[in-house]
Design a protein around this motif. Structure first.
Motif, mmCIF file in Angstrom:
data_model
loop_
_atom_site.group_PDB
_atom_site.id
_atom_site.type_symbol
_atom_site.label_atom_id
_atom_site.label_comp_id
_atom_site.label_asym_id
_atom_site.label_seq_id
_atom_site.Cartn_x
_atom_site.Cartn_y
_atom_site.Cartn_z
ATOM 1 N N GLN A 117 155.275 54.513 -20.843
ATOM 2 C CA GLN A 117 153.885 54.517 -21.305
ATOM 3 C C GLN A 117 153.208 55.857 -21.028
ATOM 4 N N ALA A 118 153.519 56.445 -19.883
ATOM 5 C CA ALA A 118 152.940 57.747 -19.541
ATOM 6 C C ALA A 118 153.422 58.826 -20.504
ATOM 7 N N GLU A 119 154.611 58.661 -21.050
ATOM 8 C CA GLU A 119 155.148 59.618 -22.016
ATOM 9 C C GLU A 119 154.573 59.405 -23.419
ATOM 10 N N GLY A 120 153.890 58.253 -23.608
ATOM 11 C CA GLY A 120 153.292 57.981 -24.905
ATOM 12 C C GLY A 120 153.939 56.865 -25.696
ATOM 13 N N THR A 121 154.951 56.222 -25.108
ATOM 14 C CA THR A 121 155.631 55.113 -25.779
ATOM 15 C C THR A 121 154.935 53.801 -25.423
ATOM 16 N N GLN A 122 154.533 53.044 -26.422
ATOM 17 C CA GLN A 122 153.782 51.816 -26.177
ATOM 18 C C GLN A 122 154.525 50.543 -26.573
ATOM 19 N N ASN A 123 155.483 50.654 -27.463
ATOM 20 C CA ASN A 123 156.248 49.480 -27.909
ATOM 21 C C ASN A 123 157.594 49.482 -27.193
#
Length: 240
Positions: A117-123
């Motif tokens: 999530q911190a890297e920008g991945t949400q799914n």
């Protein structure tokens, strides 16, 4: 709840492989990471009891080629199980209820989700192999932002794990694991159940997609490819 019998009497293969990803550290936890940072879809990869085996890294790499960001937390902290431990029933039970239990590893799993999530991945989904499948399915039953799971030659699963599932399940078993059609049916009867399905590899042994797989055998490689195809397709649909 128990390990598949083949899990305790089949040694890992000797293998060499040059991995595509890298080892990183985040908040004091070691990970193997591969694929584009910030990809829209990511996977927490839960390895088997032999840890960062070359075969597991190769499977993770191939999953990433579909566009997935894949991270593998070092649940075993650099101390994978040995055949001597696997031959000792008392030692196995101590592992299963101690450092190898979901309760002991929940926070590390949560940290892996947070990293993605911190890297920008949400799914985010999870792929679990052997003992690691227990973690994937348990995570799906809790509020850990896991949308779906692929369980490959799973071990230690219980009926209650399927009952608690809050997302679709892909179940990929071999001749060495019990048929779990009734368990999967529990998930299929849930609102999201139509996305759940199973495939059985009757010609393969427990662990063929991980440390016990002979990747020099073209027939094994073909079925490993099938697992990767099914898993990537499943995540593309369920993590959309």
């Amino acid at each position: 709840m128990s390990f598949a019998s083949a899990c305790c009497n089949t040694p890992p293969v000797q293998a060499e492989y040059t991995a595509l990803g890298e080892y990183i550290e985040h908040n004091g936890v070691k990970y193997y990471a591969v694929g584009n940072k910030g990809a829209s879809q990511g996977v927490v990869f839960c390895y088997d009891i032999f840890g960062y085996h070359p075969n597991s890294l190769q499977v993770a790499d191939k999953l990433s080629l579909s566009g997935l960001r894949v991270v593998i937390p070092d649940f075993l902290l650099g101390n994978p199980l040995t055949m001597a431990i696997l031959a000792d029933r008392a030692a196995i039970m101590e592992f299963a209820t101690g450092r190898g239990s979901w309760n002991s590893n929940r926070e590390m799993f949560k940290a892996a989700v947070s990293l993605l999530q911190a890297e920008g991945t949400q799914n985010i989904g999870s792929a679990g192999f052997c003992w690691g499948a227990k973690f994937a399915l348990c995570a799906l039953g809790e509020d850990l932002d896991i949308k779906s799971v692929s369980l490959v030659h799973p071990s230690m699963l219980e009926r209650k794990d399927f009952e608690k599932a809050q997302g679709p399940v892909l179940l990929l078993t071999t001749k060495d694991e019990p048929v779990m059609d009734e368990d999967l049916e529990i998930v299929k009867n849930k609102p999201f159940g139509k996305l759940s399905y199973a495939e059985r590899f009757e010609d393969r042994i427990h662990g063929f997609c991980a440390a016990r797989g002979d990747f020099s055998d073209s027939n094994v490689v073909k079925d490993v490819g099938r697992v990767i195809q099914l898993t990537t397709g499943f995540f593309k649909e369920t993590l959309a």
